[in-house]
Scaffold this motif. Sequence first.
Motif, PDB file in Angstrom:
ATOM      1  N   ARG A   1     -52.680 -10.625 -12.804  1.00 26.26           N
ATOM      2  CA  ARG A   1     -53.696  -9.846 -13.505  1.00 26.26           C
ATOM      3  C   ARG A   1     -53.431  -8.353 -13.397  1.00 26.26           C
ATOM      4  NH1 ARG A   1     -59.623 -11.315 -11.932  1.00 26.26           N
ATOM      5  NH2 ARG A   1     -59.924  -9.721 -13.508  1.00 26.26           N
ATOM      6  N   LEU A   2     -52.571  -7.982 -12.463  1.00 29.01           N
ATOM      7  CA  LEU A   2     -52.202  -6.575 -12.362  1.00 29.01           C
ATOM      8  C   LEU A   2     -51.538  -6.078 -13.643  1.00 29.01           C
ATOM      9  CD1 LEU A   2     -50.798  -6.423  -8.721  1.00 29.01           C
ATOM     10  CD2 LEU A   2     -52.812  -5.224  -9.573  1.00 29.01           C
ATOM     11  N   SER A   3     -51.072  -7.019 -14.453  1.00 27.65           N
ATOM     12  CA  SER A   3     -50.447  -6.614 -15.708  1.00 27.65           C
ATOM     13  C   SER A   3     -51.422  -5.868 -16.607  1.00 27.65           C
ATOM     14  CB  SER A   3     -49.906  -7.840 -16.452  1.00 27.65           C
ATOM     15  OG  SER A   3     -50.941  -8.754 -16.736  1.00 27.65           O
ATOM     16  N   ARG A   4     -52.713  -6.044 -16.398  1.00 28.01           N
ATOM     17  CA  ARG A   4     -53.672  -5.333 -17.241  1.00 28.01           C
ATOM     18  C   ARG A   4     -53.676  -3.840 -16.927  1.00 28.01           C
ATOM     19  NH1 ARG A   4     -59.743  -7.102 -15.485  1.00 28.01           N
ATOM     20  NH2 ARG A   4     -60.020  -5.800 -13.651  1.00 28.01           N
TER      21      ARG A   4
ATOM     22  N   LEU B   1     -57.650  -6.252  -6.962  1.00 28.72           N
ATOM     23  CA  LEU B   1     -56.386  -6.882  -7.331  1.00 28.72           C
ATOM     24  C   LEU B   1     -55.218  -6.280  -6.550  1.00 28.72           C
ATOM     25  CD1 LEU B   1     -56.787  -7.138 -11.209  1.00 28.72           C
ATOM     26  CD2 LEU B   1     -56.627  -9.040  -9.610  1.00 28.72           C
ATOM     27  N   VAL B   2     -55.200  -4.961  -6.441  1.00 30.15           N
ATOM     28  CA  VAL B   2     -54.137  -4.310  -5.682  1.00 30.15           C
ATOM     29  C   VAL B   2     -54.195  -4.726  -4.214  1.00 30.15           C
ATOM     30  CG1 VAL B   2     -53.225  -2.090  -4.916  1.00 30.15           C
ATOM     31  CG2 VAL B   2     -54.016  -2.367  -7.273  1.00 30.15           C
ATOM     32  N   LEU B   3     -55.412  -4.781  -3.662  1.00 28.87           N
ATOM     33  CA  LEU B   3     -55.577  -5.212  -2.275  1.00 28.87           C
ATOM     34  C   LEU B   3     -55.103  -6.649  -2.100  1.00 28.87           C
ATOM     35  CD1 LEU B   3     -56.660  -4.640   0.568  1.00 28.87           C
ATOM     36  CD2 LEU B   3     -58.920  -5.409  -0.224  1.00 28.87           C
ATOM     37  N   ASN B   4     -55.429  -7.505  -3.065  1.00 27.30           N
ATOM     38  CA  ASN B   4     -54.974  -8.897  -3.041  1.00 27.30           C
ATOM     39  C   ASN B   4     -53.447  -8.964  -3.037  1.00 27.30           C
ATOM     40  OD1 ASN B   4     -55.879 -11.854  -5.010  1.00 27.30           O
ATOM     41  ND2 ASN B   4     -54.681 -11.644  -3.166  1.00 27.30           N
ATOM     42  N   ALA B   5     -52.817  -8.146  -3.864  1.00 28.36           N
ATOM     43  CA  ALA B   5     -51.360  -8.134  -3.931  1.00 28.36           C
ATOM     44  C   ALA B   5     -50.748  -7.663  -2.617  1.00 28.36           C
ATOM     45  CB  ALA B   5     -50.909  -7.235  -5.084  1.00 28.36           C
ATOM     46  N   VAL B   6     -51.343  -6.652  -2.012  1.00 25.30           N
ATOM     47  CA  VAL B   6     -50.825  -6.140  -0.741  1.00 25.30           C
ATOM     48  C   VAL B   6     -50.913  -7.207   0.341  1.00 25.30           C
ATOM     49  CG1 VAL B   6     -51.230  -4.465   1.101  1.00 25.30           C
ATOM     50  CG2 VAL B   6     -51.306  -3.736  -1.298  1.00 25.30           C
ATOM     51  N   ILE B   7     -52.050  -7.908   0.406  1.00 30.84           N
ATOM     52  CA  ILE B   7     -52.227  -8.943   1.431  1.00 30.84           C
ATOM     53  C   ILE B   7     -51.241 -10.086   1.224  1.00 30.84           C
ATOM     54  CG2 ILE B   7     -53.829 -10.706   2.262  1.00 30.84           C
ATOM     55  CD1 ILE B   7     -56.077  -8.709   1.858  1.00 30.84           C
TER      56      ILE B   7
ATOM     57  N   CYS C   1     -64.593 -15.612  -8.846  1.00 28.48           N
ATOM     58  CA  CYS C   1     -65.564 -16.511  -9.498  1.00 28.48           C
ATOM     59  C   CYS C   1     -66.812 -15.746  -9.898  1.00 28.48           C
ATOM     60  CB  CYS C   1     -65.922 -17.662  -8.564  1.00 28.48           C
ATOM     61  SG  CYS C   1     -64.654 -18.927  -8.402  1.00 28.48           S
ATOM     62  N   PHE C   2     -67.316 -14.923  -8.994  1.00 26.72           N
ATOM     63  CA  PHE C   2     -68.506 -14.130  -9.318  1.00 26.72           C
ATOM     64  C   PHE C   2     -68.208 -13.144 -10.452  1.00 26.72           C
ATOM     65  CE2 PHE C   2     -70.189 -15.471  -5.131  1.00 26.72           C
ATOM     66  CZ  PHE C   2     -71.478 -15.815  -5.531  1.00 26.72           C
ATOM     67  N   GLU C   3     -66.989 -12.618 -10.476  1.00 28.16           N
ATOM     68  CA  GLU C   3     -66.623 -11.712 -11.568  1.00 28.16           C
ATOM     69  C   GLU C   3     -66.724 -12.435 -12.912  1.00 28.16           C
ATOM     70  OE1 GLU C   3     -62.691  -9.692 -13.558  1.00 28.16           O
ATOM     71  OE2 GLU C   3     -62.531 -10.952 -11.777  1.00 28.16           O
ATOM     72  N   MET C   4     -66.152 -13.645 -12.992  1.00 24.31           N
ATOM     73  CA  MET C   4     -66.194 -14.410 -14.235  1.00 24.31           C
ATOM     74  C   MET C   4     -67.626 -14.770 -14.623  1.00 24.31           C
ATOM     75  SD  MET C   4     -63.117 -14.739 -15.419  1.00 24.31           S
ATOM     76  CE  MET C   4     -62.945 -13.031 -14.848  1.00 24.31           C
ATOM     77  N   ILE C   5     -68.411 -15.182 -13.651  1.00 22.71           N
ATOM     78  CA  ILE C   5     -69.784 -15.606 -13.931  1.00 22.71           C
ATOM     79  C   ILE C   5     -70.592 -14.448 -14.496  1.00 22.71           C
ATOM     80  CG2 ILE C   5     -71.937 -16.368 -12.866  1.00 22.71           C
ATOM     81  CD1 ILE C   5     -70.230 -18.021 -10.911  1.00 22.71           C
TER      82      ILE C   5
ATOM     83  N   PHE D   1     -66.798  -0.807 -12.977  1.00 19.38           N
ATOM     84  CA  PHE D   1     -66.612  -2.198 -12.581  1.00 19.38           C
ATOM     85  C   PHE D   1     -65.157  -2.613 -12.749  1.00 19.38           C
ATOM     86  CE2 PHE D   1     -66.596  -6.761 -13.647  1.00 19.38           C
ATOM     87  CZ  PHE D   1     -67.155  -7.262 -12.483  1.00 19.38           C
ATOM     88  N   GLU D   2     -64.528  -2.197 -13.850  1.00 19.17           N
ATOM     89  CA  GLU D   2     -63.123  -2.540 -14.075  1.00 19.17           C
ATOM     90  C   GLU D   2     -62.234  -1.903 -13.017  1.00 19.17           C
ATOM     91  OE1 GLU D   2     -61.954  -4.690 -16.210  1.00 19.17           O
ATOM     92  OE2 GLU D   2     -63.969  -5.101 -16.950  1.00 19.17           O
ATOM     93  N   ILE D   3     -62.554  -0.676 -12.627  1.00 22.65           N
ATOM     94  CA  ILE D   3     -61.775  -0.016 -11.581  1.00 22.65           C
ATOM     95  C   ILE D   3     -61.933  -0.763 -10.259  1.00 22.65           C
ATOM     96  CG2 ILE D   3     -61.565   2.094 -10.214  1.00 22.65           C
ATOM     97  CD1 ILE D   3     -62.330   3.658 -12.717  1.00 22.65           C
ATOM     98  N   THR D   4     -63.152  -1.225  -9.979  1.00 23.50           N
ATOM     99  CA  THR D   4     -63.385  -2.001  -8.756  1.00 23.50           C
ATOM    100  C   THR D   4     -62.537  -3.264  -8.739  1.00 23.50           C
ATOM    101  OG1 THR D   4     -65.666  -1.172  -8.672  1.00 23.50           O
ATOM    102  CG2 THR D   4     -65.150  -3.131  -7.365  1.00 23.50           C
ATOM    103  N   ILE D   5     -62.490  -3.955  -9.879  1.00 19.09           N
ATOM    104  CA  ILE D   5     -61.674  -5.171  -9.967  1.00 19.09           C
ATOM    105  C   ILE D   5     -60.204  -4.843  -9.770  1.00 19.09           C
ATOM    106  CG2 ILE D   5     -60.995  -7.093 -11.446  1.00 19.09           C
ATOM    107  CD1 ILE D   5     -63.855  -7.241 -10.438  1.00 19.09           C
ATOM    108  N   ASP D   6     -59.754  -3.737 -10.359  1.00 21.19           N
ATOM    109  CA  ASP D   6     -58.348  -3.354 -10.203  1.00 21.19           C
ATOM    110  C   ASP D   6     -58.015  -3.044  -8.751  1.00 21.19           C
ATOM    111  OD1 ASP D   6     -58.012  -3.670 -12.904  1.00 21.19           O
ATOM    112  OD2 ASP D   6     -58.301  -1.549 -13.379  1.00 21.19           O
ATOM    113  N   VAL D   7     -58.939  -2.389  -8.035  1.00 24.32           N
ATOM    114  CA  VAL D   7     -58.708  -2.089  -6.619  1.00 24.32           C
ATOM    115  C   VAL D   7     -58.594  -3.381  -5.814  1.00 24.32           C
ATOM    116  CG1 VAL D   7     -59.740  -1.069  -4.546  1.00 24.32           C
ATOM    117  CG2 VAL D   7     -59.795   0.182  -6.714  1.00 24.32           C
TER     118      VAL D   7
END
Length: 704
Positions: free
Chosen positions: A662-665, A555-561, A602-606, A547-553
């Motif tokens: 959050r990429l800092s993580r 995040l990277v996609l978000n940064a690229v966009i 939001c779903f991640e936090m929930i 799950f953490e790897i999915t979130i990191d992916v």
Amino acid sequence: LTPSSKTMTIRNKETKNSSNAEQNKAWVGPSSLTAANTEATPLLSSGKDEASENSINDNMQQSRSVSFNDANQNQAAFVLEKLKWTSLRQDKVVSRDRVGAAAFLICDAILGQENEDAGGYFAFDPYDSGSHPFRNKVSIFCRRIVSLLWVRKLVKSMSWILVYLSLFEPPGWCLDFASEDGSIIGCEGAMNAKGIPAINGMNTTAMNVAAMKGTSTPADVHYYPNTGTLLFTSEQEQLIEVVLVSIIMMFVLLGIARDGMSLRNYFRGGPRRNLRVLRALSIIALLIGQVIFFRRPFRHFFRIVLAITLSSGVQREFRNLGKLVPEIIKVLSLLFIVVLFYAWIGVMAFYDTAQGQYFSTLLEGIWTLWICVTTANYPDVMMSGYNENRLVALYFVSFMIITFFFMMNVILASVVNTYDNLHNTNEMEREIKSRVNLKKAFDILRLFPGDETIDRETIMALLIVLNEDFPQLREIPENEAKILFGFLDKDGTEKISEEEFMDFCNVMLLKFEKSSLYKSVIELHFPNFYKSKVWQGVARYIDSSTFEITIDVVLVLNAVIVAIQSYPILIGESVELNPNVDDGQIDTVWEAMETAFTVFYCFEMIFKILVKGWRSFNNSMRNLFDFLITGLSVVASIYVYYPNDFSDSRLIRYIVMVRVLRLSRLLVAMKQFQVIGNTCIEILPAVSRVFTLLFCIMYLFFHS
């Protein structure tokens, strides 16, 4: 230390070889100690240093199992008997005089404070039956007030507000100011006057400022340069000072009443006598200055002195600075010898040359090279001679290597090593003082001189006195008091030996929290669904590395966009904004993507909160950072897309760009960055004290 069930159990020696792994985790304590009907879970978290916590861990590992009369009983749960705290409060079991005297010493040991005298933290013992009853009651009452954390923080804040008041009050020189032509009168007129600055040599600066602002004359420049922070009149400033000083004076009077309403006790000998004398003199000087002196030229000095006497951290840094100076002088002496040697060579070598203007005399050469050490005039000071002869570079380059690259680092290393040594010495001294205080307290608490142990009732009475009369220590509830006694009583004899009593401070650092606080909403209110295979599968996935790897992916996609969207602006191209961006509707591809990312986060936090529970979730700073950024994104989205007068989805893009932090993580996952990050966090308290020390020095310099 966390039990496997809500009922803490105690095991005798016969079960220590049990093969049942879960049983071996059973909590160990004395025969009178169980925790049935409680959900308390001891946690080694108290905001104290790791050394104390490690000491607790070592002590816990040394705890032995308990023997019971029934040798065939392998495991038993005991209900904590109701201790008669009321009778203890009425002094029917233990002499409060004896317990109160020991409580002073234990308070010293727990807080790690320096003793003000050899007998404990306070010179006056209000538990002494030989003293006047009224004075004893007043002393106990005032002690409770001055020991409250919020009271001490309030008084400390008042002292620093006095210091910062200097930034917003009229300066003393303009209180009776009047210009020659009578056009400017008083501070308000002087501070708001515009024109060419009155300071000599500032005309050119004023004209430059005017040119930068596009004005033909410097009419908008302050005649007397200032920061424009004159917020209070002289009368308002004096009123504020009187109120703040009066509050601090009340704190001092409460301290005098705490010490038996005796000035002799309050200003007694000891490490803090000088601080108390300075505090009292500063208060008197500030109050008298309100009446006698119009300009009160020394008020700034007394304000900062008063603040220092109430700030233990600044006092510590001043003491360290005093011990640091002798070590630094040794290195600076060597640096001065090097500068003197090079200045001597410079005066002789550059005589009657273009370079000689910087080395006309020995003192001029020393001054030039001293500035060169700071790199303020390097390489400019070298260039005139270097243009004539390239060998001049050998002189200056060798000087810079020896002084700037070597000697300055030696000075830095000396400062660091000295601070480390002082820290270790202070810790050792505090440990020795704590053990001395605990030894004295143990001798006081023994019923008879020949006793080698302290009974249970004495310890409980001691905890009651600490609860009632020492609010600077955290309150110990009745059920926790019994558990703490169990940690002290390692051998289960219902008696505390001197060796066991030496762990009293470590045991007092234990905190207890209900294990139910760490349960999620699903586990508390929907237990059947929580135990279902569906939810357990979801929980395992949320807690998994996948799950953490999915979130990191993502995040990277978000940064690229975001980078693609911002690329034209980043390379300096002029970009025409899409008119649909400001219409407050999700009608562009970028807005749709930003909204999608926000919903995903939001779903991640929930799900994390539902699986981990809020208490476990907010124990992680990374989770709190994610929660903050997600919350900002949601608020911005609602604000922008909900019909209102402000519709600019660029605000969401800015929030989403912050979200990319959050990429800092990903860096946090690397061990090297963890070491750097932990080091930065650990030095923050010391850095804050050093910055406060530098502020005090600069404050005194600017007002001298």
